[in-house]
Write a protein that holds these residues in place. Sequence first.
Motif, mmCIF file in Angstrom:
data_model
loop_
_atom_site.group_PDB
_atom_site.id
_atom_site.type_symbol
_atom_site.label_atom_id
_atom_site.label_comp_id
_atom_site.label_asym_id
_atom_site.label_seq_id
_atom_site.Cartn_x
_atom_site.Cartn_y
_atom_site.Cartn_z
ATOM 1 N N VAL A 55 0.911 -1.161 0.055
ATOM 2 C CA VAL A 55 0.119 0.205 -0.088
ATOM 3 C C VAL A 55 1.011 1.227 -0.124
ATOM 4 O O VAL A 55 1.799 1.166 0.801
ATOM 5 N N ALA A 56 0.615 2.223 -0.989
ATOM 6 C CA ALA A 56 1.381 3.534 -1.020
ATOM 7 C C ALA A 56 0.523 4.754 -0.829
ATOM 8 O O ALA A 56 -0.779 4.475 -1.410
ATOM 9 N N LEU A 57 1.129 5.746 -0.803
ATOM 10 C CA LEU A 57 0.478 7.255 -0.624
ATOM 11 C C LEU A 57 0.837 8.331 -1.800
ATOM 12 O O LEU A 57 2.070 8.231 -1.790
ATOM 13 N N ALA A 58 0.067 8.723 -2.324
ATOM 14 C CA ALA A 58 0.453 9.905 -3.197
ATOM 15 C C ALA A 58 -0.408 11.315 -3.046
ATOM 16 O O ALA A 58 -1.611 10.887 -2.936
ATOM 17 N N GLY A 59 -0.136 12.327 -2.947
ATOM 18 C CA GLY A 59 -0.884 13.479 -2.959
ATOM 19 C C GLY A 59 -0.206 14.694 -3.780
ATOM 20 O O GLY A 59 0.897 14.842 -3.679
ATOM 21 N N ILE A 60 -1.055 15.531 -4.073
ATOM 22 C CA ILE A 60 -0.809 16.965 -4.489
ATOM 23 C C ILE A 60 -1.167 18.159 -3.668
ATOM 24 O O ILE A 60 -2.188 18.013 -3.156
ATOM 25 N N SER A 61 -0.187 18.913 -3.261
ATOM 26 C CA SER A 61 -0.763 20.205 -2.634
ATOM 27 C C SER A 61 -0.938 19.914 -1.436
ATOM 28 O O SER A 61 -0.225 19.233 -0.638
ATOM 29 N N ALA A 62 -2.348 20.244 -0.984
ATOM 30 C CA ALA A 62 -2.769 19.917 0.362
ATOM 31 C C ALA A 62 -3.055 18.327 0.466
ATOM 32 O O ALA A 62 -2.853 18.023 1.681
ATOM 33 N N GLY A 63 -3.161 17.529 -0.500
ATOM 34 C CA GLY A 63 -3.115 16.024 -0.327
ATOM 35 C C GLY A 63 -1.687 15.495 -0.112
ATOM 36 O O GLY A 63 -1.482 14.639 0.550
ATOM 37 N N ALA A 64 -0.631 16.424 -0.653
ATOM 38 C CA ALA A 64 0.640 15.941 -0.329
ATOM 39 C C ALA A 64 1.030 16.214 1.048
ATOM 40 O O ALA A 64 1.511 15.248 1.938
ATOM 41 N N GLY A 65 0.467 17.210 1.694
ATOM 42 C CA GLY A 65 0.581 17.424 3.355
ATOM 43 C C GLY A 65 -0.135 16.703 4.086
ATOM 44 O O GLY A 65 0.404 15.916 5.126
ATOM 45 N N MET A 66 -1.468 16.149 3.561
ATOM 46 C CA MET A 66 -1.894 14.941 4.352
ATOM 47 C C MET A 66 -1.301 13.658 4.115
ATOM 48 O O MET A 66 -1.496 12.815 5.120
ATOM 49 N N ALA A 67 -0.804 13.323 2.995
ATOM 50 C CA ALA A 67 -0.012 12.180 2.885
ATOM 51 C C ALA A 67 1.126 11.999 3.789
ATOM 52 O O ALA A 67 1.261 11.015 4.359
ATOM 53 N N VAL A 68 1.765 13.100 3.959
ATOM 54 C CA VAL A 68 3.061 12.980 4.920
ATOM 55 C C VAL A 68 2.368 12.807 6.386
ATOM 56 O O VAL A 68 3.101 12.110 7.216
ATOM 57 N N LEU A 69 1.220 13.395 6.686
ATOM 58 C CA LEU A 69 0.908 13.234 8.079
ATOM 59 C C LEU A 69 0.534 11.800 8.025
ATOM 60 O O LEU A 69 0.569 11.160 9.308
ATOM 61 N N LEU A 70 -0.446 11.196 7.411
ATOM 62 C CA LEU A 70 -0.719 9.791 7.201
ATOM 63 C C LEU A 70 0.464 9.020 7.616
ATOM 64 O O LEU A 70 0.453 8.026 8.423
ATOM 65 N N ALA A 71 1.432 9.169 6.783
ATOM 66 C CA ALA A 71 2.656 8.361 6.844
ATOM 67 C C ALA A 71 3.590 8.477 7.938
ATOM 68 O O ALA A 71 4.094 7.341 8.647
ATOM 69 N N THR A 72 3.450 9.589 8.691
ATOM 70 C CA THR A 72 4.273 9.725 10.024
ATOM 71 C C THR A 72 3.333 9.141 10.982
ATOM 72 O O THR A 72 4.104 8.496 12.232
ATOM 73 N N ARG A 73 2.107 9.197 10.939
ATOM 74 C CA ARG A 73 1.166 8.439 12.120
ATOM 75 C C ARG A 73 0.920 7.085 11.864
ATOM 76 O O ARG A 73 0.885 6.518 13.003
ATOM 77 N N HIS A 74 1.105 6.565 10.761
ATOM 78 C CA HIS A 74 0.815 4.960 10.477
ATOM 79 C C HIS A 74 1.866 4.605 9.608
ATOM 80 O O HIS A 74 1.665 4.075 8.346
ATOM 81 N N PRO A 75 3.195 4.809 9.802
ATOM 82 C CA PRO A 75 4.232 4.473 9.050
ATOM 83 C C PRO A 75 4.302 2.732 8.507
ATOM 84 O O PRO A 75 4.810 2.613 7.567
ATOM 85 N N GLU A 76 3.881 1.944 9.575
ATOM 86 C CA GLU A 76 3.899 0.507 9.233
ATOM 87 C C GLU A 76 2.742 0.148 7.993
ATOM 88 O O GLU A 76 3.008 -0.878 7.490
ATOM 89 N N ARG A 77 1.886 1.052 7.857
ATOM 90 C CA ARG A 77 0.934 0.745 6.865
ATOM 91 C C ARG A 77 1.246 0.871 5.433
ATOM 92 O O ARG A 77 0.722 0.466 4.575
ATOM 93 N N PHE A 78 2.380 1.689 4.948
ATOM 94 C CA PHE A 78 2.810 2.271 3.766
ATOM 95 C C PHE A 78 4.172 1.796 3.521
ATOM 96 O O PHE A 78 4.918 2.122 4.153
ATOM 97 N N ARG A 79 4.370 1.465 2.026
ATOM 98 C CA ARG A 79 5.680 1.214 1.541
ATOM 99 C C ARG A 79 6.187 2.543 1.084
ATOM 100 O O ARG A 79 7.581 2.423 1.034
#
Length: 343
Positions: free
Chosen positions: A170-194
């Motif tokens: 599972v991976a995340l990608a986002g643009i602009s505000a979506g990029a900011g939210m993607a980073v927040l998700l990745a730091t809150r749940h790093p084990e969920r994303f590759r």
Amino acid sequence: MARRTRRTAWSRSFQNVLKTMTRTAMRVGAKAVKASLQAAPAAGKRKLASKKKVSSPNWTTGLTIGAAGPRRYRLYKPSGIRRNERLPLLVMLHGCGQDAEALAGSSRMNTVAARERFFVLYPEQDRLSNVQRCWNWYDTRSGRAQAEANSITAAIEQICLTQAVDRSRVALAGISAGAGMAVLLATRHPERFRAIAMHSGIAPGVAHSSASAIKAMFGRSVTTSPLPAVPLDVRLPALLVIHGAADHVVAPGNGSEAAMRWGKRVGAKPGKPRKVQRGARYAANITDYRKSGRLIATFCEIERLGHAWSGGTAGHPYSDSKGPDASRMIWSFVARQFANKAD
């Protein structure tokens, strides 16, 4: 009381900035579409005007309930999934002034997914939470950002439970505000994303309110705060940063800052930048951050690109067809991380 008044003023200012950004992008996109229609043959015009949206089993709408309330999402599902087959999932987070349909249309990520066989989930922000449909990624002090992140996590979990998703890919990608939210998700749940990809986003850890977000957007961030607290023994997903050197909405310095912060956390050093250009597309300057041979982050700065999806569909807001194909770059980066499970 004075502090509350200042906070309200900053919030209004932030919304005004976002509103102006949205209007400008929509105006540019509308002009491009109008020009293309005027250049088309009359028969082509009639055909385009009469074309209706067709529902497809590959492109569906859903609803999930999370901490921030109900959220709609769109899901792309490849055809011909075999019994017992498990496919990767890429979560795409739109920017301000967009929704799932707009991001899918500008990025053409579904076309990549059809060829490479993976699911694409597009969570949507609700207008009641932000009139410009921006994810409130910066509002961590009030907890609103975390609540929205939890709602996105709920959507991901729902798809993992109901579709043939390989949870280890599972991976995340986002643009602009979506990029900011993607980073927040990745730091809150790093084990969920590759892997995670930030396109035209603000560096993690530099904004915690609308006031600091505005400063960061214009390259005037004065904070030196680190990434959100993550134990050093927890491995963050590999990060790809794509940013336009001519971005006048989110200062280009945010791109290099994001990659630097991601690498600095584990002592990763930047390698020698390399320049890549394919045909007449904009050139890209790429820098890798590695630690003991392992890729931690990649920064890709694209010359002449503004605040737009690189290589996106012509005529769409926040989309520039002259840039290198960001969707292909993102999937190539993500696929490499999926393959390196032993790293």
